[in-house]
Scaffold this active site. Structure first.
Site, PDB file in Angstrom:
ATOM      1  N   ARG A   1      11.323  -5.378   6.862  1.00  0.00           N
ATOM      2  CA  ARG A   1      10.051  -5.755   7.499  1.00  0.00           C
ATOM      3  C   ARG A   1       9.930  -7.268   7.655  1.00  0.00           C
ATOM      4  O   ARG A   1       9.495  -7.748   8.695  1.00  0.00           O
ATOM      5  CB  ARG A   1       8.863  -5.210   6.699  1.00  0.00           C
ATOM      6  CG  ARG A   1       8.789  -3.688   6.724  1.00  0.00           C
ATOM      7  CD  ARG A   1       7.703  -3.163   5.810  1.00  0.00           C
ATOM      8  NE  ARG A   1       7.965  -3.632   4.445  1.00  0.00           N
ATOM      9  CZ  ARG A   1       7.044  -3.719   3.495  1.00  0.00           C
ATOM     10  NH1 ARG A   1       5.795  -3.391   3.745  1.00  0.00           N
ATOM     11  NH2 ARG A   1       7.359  -4.136   2.291  1.00  0.00           N
TER      12      ARG A   1
ATOM     13  N   ASN B   1       6.527   0.273   6.251  1.00  0.00           N
ATOM     14  CA  ASN B   1       7.321   1.287   5.574  1.00  0.00           C
ATOM     15  C   ASN B   1       6.597   2.617   5.649  1.00  0.00           C
ATOM     16  O   ASN B   1       5.364   2.661   5.576  1.00  0.00           O
ATOM     17  CB  ASN B   1       7.530   0.929   4.097  1.00  0.00           C
ATOM     18  CG  ASN B   1       8.552  -0.158   3.881  1.00  0.00           C
ATOM     19  OD1 ASN B   1       9.367  -0.446   4.751  1.00  0.00           O
ATOM     20  ND2 ASN B   1       8.518  -0.779   2.714  1.00  0.00           N
TER      21      ASN B   1
END
Length: 95
Positions: free
Chosen positions: A23, A41
């Site tokens: 990320r 996520n």
């Protein structure tokens, strides 16, 4: 004057993509490319993202998702093209 075509792409990335800074690296590249949207996520172990921007830049970010950061092992990227809506002021990591 010709304006660049803007697009929206949603992706779900599978493999070893959590716990490897996926990320954070996505955020950094999106900011460099001027892409807006988000990445997060999923409880399934996947990473999901929504990217809006100039076609070539979005294509670059989606292609990068197929590789990921150094410690990631990407097994696949499911891409869904959507209509550009201009929904996002910036790019963020969602909880």
């Amino acid at each position: 004057m010709v304006t660049a075509t803007r697009i929206r792409a949603e992706v779900t990335v599978t493999g070893i993509v959590q716990g490897v800074s996926f990320r954070k690296h996505t955020l950094r590249l999106a900011e460099r490319l001027g892409i807006t949207g988000w990445v997060r996520n999923l409880s399934t172990g996947e990473v999901e993202g929504c990217f809006e921007g100039v076609r070539g830049d979005v294509e670059t970010l989606v292609a990068w998702c197929g590789i990921g950061p150094e410690k990631a092992i990407v097994e696949g990227v499911d891409r869904r093209d959507r209509i550009y809506r201009g929904d996002f002021p910036d790019f963020r990591i969602l909880a």
